[in-house]
Design a protein around this motif. Structure first.
Motif, PDB file in Angstrom:
ATOM      1  N   GLY A 260       0.762  -1.229  -0.127  1.00  0.00           N
ATOM      2  CA  GLY A 260      -0.183  -0.085   0.028  1.00  0.00           C
ATOM      3  C   GLY A 260       0.899   1.167   0.048  1.00  0.00           C
ATOM      4  N   ASP A 283       0.513  -1.574  -4.570  1.00  0.00           N
ATOM      5  CA  ASP A 283      -0.895  -0.846  -4.099  1.00  0.00           C
ATOM      6  C   ASP A 283      -1.965  -1.446  -5.478  1.00  0.00           C
ATOM      7  OD1 ASP A 283      -2.400   1.094  -3.390  1.00  0.00           O
ATOM      8  OD2 ASP A 283      -0.861   1.997  -2.731  1.00  0.00           O
ATOM      9  N   MET A 284      -3.194  -0.893  -5.051  1.00  0.00           N
ATOM     10  CA  MET A 284      -4.312  -1.261  -5.596  1.00  0.00           C
ATOM     11  C   MET A 284      -4.404  -0.969  -7.016  1.00  0.00           C
ATOM     12  SD  MET A 284      -7.512  -0.212  -3.465  1.00  0.00           S
ATOM     13  CE  MET A 284      -7.472   1.680  -3.595  1.00  0.00           C
ATOM     14  N   HIS A 313      -1.190  -5.252  -5.927  1.00  0.00           N
ATOM     15  CA  HIS A 313      -1.466  -6.357  -5.322  1.00  0.00           C
ATOM     16  C   HIS A 313      -2.470  -5.858  -4.407  1.00  0.00           C
ATOM     17  CE1 HIS A 313      -1.023  -9.726  -2.369  1.00  0.00           C
ATOM     18  NE2 HIS A 313      -0.748  -8.823  -1.622  1.00  0.00           N
ATOM     19  N   ASP A 314      -3.425  -6.693  -4.080  1.00  0.00           N
ATOM     20  CA  ASP A 314      -4.414  -6.460  -3.201  1.00  0.00           C
ATOM     21  C   ASP A 314      -4.032  -7.038  -1.849  1.00  0.00           C
ATOM     22  OD1 ASP A 314      -6.711  -6.419  -1.516  1.00  0.00           O
ATOM     23  OD2 ASP A 314      -8.162  -7.347  -2.990  1.00  0.00           O
ATOM     24  N   PHE A 315      -3.814  -6.350  -0.812  1.00  0.00           N
ATOM     25  CA  PHE A 315      -3.290  -6.957   0.488  1.00  0.00           C
ATOM     26  C   PHE A 315      -4.385  -7.649   1.054  1.00  0.00           C
ATOM     27  CE2 PHE A 315      -2.933  -2.246   1.851  1.00  0.00           C
ATOM     28  CZ  PHE A 315      -4.317  -2.147   2.446  1.00  0.00           C
ATOM     29  N   ARG A 331       3.062   1.782   6.223  1.00  0.00           N
ATOM     30  CA  ARG A 331       3.025   2.668   6.503  1.00  0.00           C
ATOM     31  C   ARG A 331       1.689   3.216   6.369  1.00  0.00           C
ATOM     32  NH1 ARG A 331       6.681   8.103   5.335  1.00  0.00           N
ATOM     33  NH2 ARG A 331       5.420   8.022   3.437  1.00  0.00           N
ATOM     34  N   HIS A 332       1.072   3.666   7.551  1.00  0.00           N
ATOM     35  CA  HIS A 332      -0.481   4.154   7.695  1.00  0.00           C
ATOM     36  C   HIS A 332      -1.491   3.337   7.054  1.00  0.00           C
ATOM     37  CE1 HIS A 332       1.493   8.439   7.845  1.00  0.00           C
ATOM     38  NE2 HIS A 332       1.536   7.862   8.984  1.00  0.00           N
TER      39      HIS A 332
HETATM   40  C1  SAM Z   1      -3.287   5.871   4.078  1.00  0.00           C
HETATM   41  S1  SAM Z   1      -2.465   5.470   2.528  1.00  0.00           S
HETATM   42  C2  SAM Z   1      -0.757   4.947   2.888  1.00  0.00           C
HETATM   43  C3  SAM Z   1       0.045   5.305   1.638  1.00  0.00           C
HETATM   44  C4  SAM Z   1       1.647   5.133   1.993  1.00  0.00           C
HETATM   45  N1  SAM Z   1       1.771   3.626   2.689  1.00  0.00           N
HETATM   46  C5  SAM Z   1       2.301   6.222   2.799  1.00  0.00           C
HETATM   47  O1  SAM Z   1       2.668   5.830   3.907  1.00  0.00           O
HETATM   48  O2  SAM Z   1       2.312   7.259   2.365  1.00  0.00           O
HETATM   49  C6  SAM Z   1      -3.093   3.916   2.346  1.00  0.00           C
HETATM   50  C7  SAM Z   1      -2.708   3.233   0.992  1.00  0.00           C
HETATM   51  O3  SAM Z   1      -3.306   1.985   0.773  1.00  0.00           O
HETATM   52  C8  SAM Z   1      -3.709   1.554  -0.296  1.00  0.00           C
HETATM   53  N2  SAM Z   1      -4.728   0.330  -0.200  1.00  0.00           N
HETATM   54  C9  SAM Z   1      -5.850   0.484   0.140  1.00  0.00           C
HETATM   55  N3  SAM Z   1      -6.789  -0.721   0.007  1.00  0.00           N
HETATM   56  C10 SAM Z   1      -5.683  -1.577  -0.542  1.00  0.00           C
HETATM   57  C11 SAM Z   1      -5.587  -2.858  -0.961  1.00  0.00           C
HETATM   58  N4  SAM Z   1      -6.734  -3.651  -0.750  1.00  0.00           N
HETATM   59  N5  SAM Z   1      -4.410  -3.491  -1.414  1.00  0.00           N
HETATM   60  C12 SAM Z   1      -3.414  -2.753  -1.699  1.00  0.00           C
HETATM   61  N6  SAM Z   1      -3.454  -1.354  -1.197  1.00  0.00           N
HETATM   62  C13 SAM Z   1      -4.560  -0.897  -0.547  1.00  0.00           C
HETATM   63  C14 SAM Z   1      -4.312   2.901  -0.865  1.00  0.00           C
HETATM   64  O4  SAM Z   1      -4.352   2.940  -2.254  1.00  0.00           O
HETATM   65  C15 SAM Z   1      -3.363   3.871  -0.204  1.00  0.00           C
HETATM   66  O5  SAM Z   1      -2.054   4.033  -1.200  1.00  0.00           O
END
Ligand code: SAM
Length: 460
Positions: A260, A283-284, A313-315, A331-332
């Protein structure tokens, strides 16, 4: 007469401010000024990393100021002020939306500013509306009234100039305020009041959608890029500390996977400081085209040489990067999700780990709001300053200096039934996924790094 609490807070504030001054001098920083129209290095945590002593002294000063305000302000004034906070948000939004901020940054004499009448005529607005709005911003320290009804940018409002960090951070989706208005109904009256589902929150009620907040965002191209930029700046606020305060050289895996990872800013900063790693940003599906285009523009050679890969990749699905080659950053991410979903995400990464792999969770550690002394800061100030501080009584969560943590927790709750977790909650979540916390690195930011590894003891 003894004014025990007032005396203690005053002494603590004096101690914190003295330390702040000393740390700034040691770091050769110029004095802070509200009258300056030039940014101060301390203004941008995405680019400047303060010394630990300076970080702690600033936080303790703000905590003391907040506690003093709580002590001496009347409850009725406090009530009025809190209700009016929302107008402060609308007023800064108005300055940005009208173009006033960018105009004031470009006037021939920026420190003198211009009369509101000039702004009104330039943007075809009513000066009678502008003056109270600008004064409201001035009261919050965003602009200066240099003469009666003339206004100038100060150093803080420069962050709102087009292209600057605060301008990106300030974005909120249209409809955001109505979501906030929905909270009491959602929590106390709605059919979902006991639901922990990420699809049954104030967000779905206010936006009148069955979609999860993230799905709604990717389906609305108008908000996708500004929200990705907002999240990147929010993340960047901890990036210098994540890079400096974690012992990256001890990581035994050659590849770091940022799950993500959004626009990829964190991985870029880590590779700049530690070029021996390779990295993968996941990421998505709908987000990776944006990530790829940013990476191709900023790090074309790394993309060409395969040092950085960007992949969808969908986590919620099993992690495809398996074994000792990989460590993972989240992160976050975890704060976005309720416990059930957070356990699925973390469990998927845990099952991919080799014995040498680490998971680095970068998130806030919420401290319960109990009435005990904030010992972490005090200890660090003493170590750095060598001075014996006065008898403190700052709450262990740093009082109003932790409003970003408590505000973020309510924001995550409202959007997606997520939350900022306490250490006890982190331990429970991590243990439930067959992991153990191997270390916690406090950052010079609102977040910490919670380092986890496979709990091999669980297999014995
Ligand atoms: C709060 S943001 C954090 C972004 C990054 N990690 C940072 O610290 O700047 C959450 C991230 O999770 C991604 N995300 C949400 N659902 C997801 C999923 N099912 N699989 C992968 N990524 C996902 C969003 O697209 C977004 O980029």
């Amino acid at each position: 007469m003894a004014h025990a609490e007032l005396d203690r807070l005053q002494a603590c504030l004096n101690f914190a401010l003295d330390t702040l001054r000393k740390e700034m001098d040691n770091s050769q920083l110029p004095p802070l000024s509200q009258h300056s129209s030039v940014e101060h290095p301390l203004d941008d945590s995405t680019t400047y990393l303060p010394s630990t002593g300076l970080f702690e002294a600033r936080r303790l000063s703000l905590a003391c100021l907040g506690e003093l305000k709580n002590l001496i302000q009347s409850p009725l004034d406090k009530c009025m002020e809190e209700r009016f906070t929302v107008y402060g948000v609308a007023c800064t939004d108005t300055l940005i939306k009208t173009g006033i901020i960018d105009y004031l940054s470009d006037v021939p004499n920026p420190s003198q500013g211009v009369p509101a009448a000039e702004l009104a005529s330039k943007f075809e607005l009513d000066s009678q509306k502008l003056v109270p709005i600008l004064r409201c911003c001035a009261a919050s320290g965003w602009v200066r009234e240099t003469r009666d009804s003339s206004f100038a940018l100060n150093r803080c409002s420069r962050t709102f100039i087009e292209g600057n960090a605060g301008r990106k951070l300030n974005f909120s989706m249209p409809g955001f305020m109505s979501m906030i208005e929905t909270i009491p109904h959602w929590v106390a009256e709605s059919d979902w009041k006991l639901s922990r589902s990420p699809e049954q929150t104030a967000f779905q009620i206010a936006f009148n959608t069955p979609l999860l907040a993230f799905s709604w965002i990717v389906e609305n191209p108008d908000v996708l890029v500004p929200i990705a930029d907002h999240l990147q700046v929010y993340g960047d606020m901890s990036t210098p500390s994540v890079v400096a305060d974690y012992p990256w050289e001890q990581l035994q895996t050659p590849v770091i996977v940022d799950c993500g990872g959004g626009e990829g800013g964190l991985i870029s900063a880590i590779l700049d400081a530690h070029p021996s790693f390779r990295a993968i940003v996941q990421d998505m599906e709908n987000v990776v085209p944006l990530t790829s285009s940013i990476m191709e523009e900023r790090r074309p050679r790394d993309i060409e040489n395969g040092v950085i890969k960007v992949e969808a990749h969908d986590f919620f699905q099993p992690q495809p990067r398996i074994g000792n080659e990989y460590s993972f950053i989240l992160r976050h991410i975890m704060h976005d999700w309720p416990d059930k979903e957070a356990a699925t995400i973390l469990g998927n990464v845990a099952r991919a780990l080799g014995p040498k792999s680490k998971i680095l969770i970068v998130d806030m550690v919420a401290v319960p709001n109990v009435d005990s002394t904030a010992t972490t800061s005090v200890k660090s100030l003493m170590l750095d300053g060598g001075a014996k501080g006065p008898d403190y009584r700052i709450p262990s969560h740093f009082g109003s200096a932790s409003r970003i943590v408590s505000g973020s927790s309510v924001h995550m709750l409202t959007m997606i039934n997520g939350c900022e977790r306490s250490l006890r909650e982190w331990e429970k979540l991590v243990k439930g996924c067959g992991l153990r916390i191997t270390n916690i690195y406090p950052l010079r930011a609102h977040t910490s790094i919670i380092e986890c590894a496979l709990d091999t003891r669980a297999l014995l």
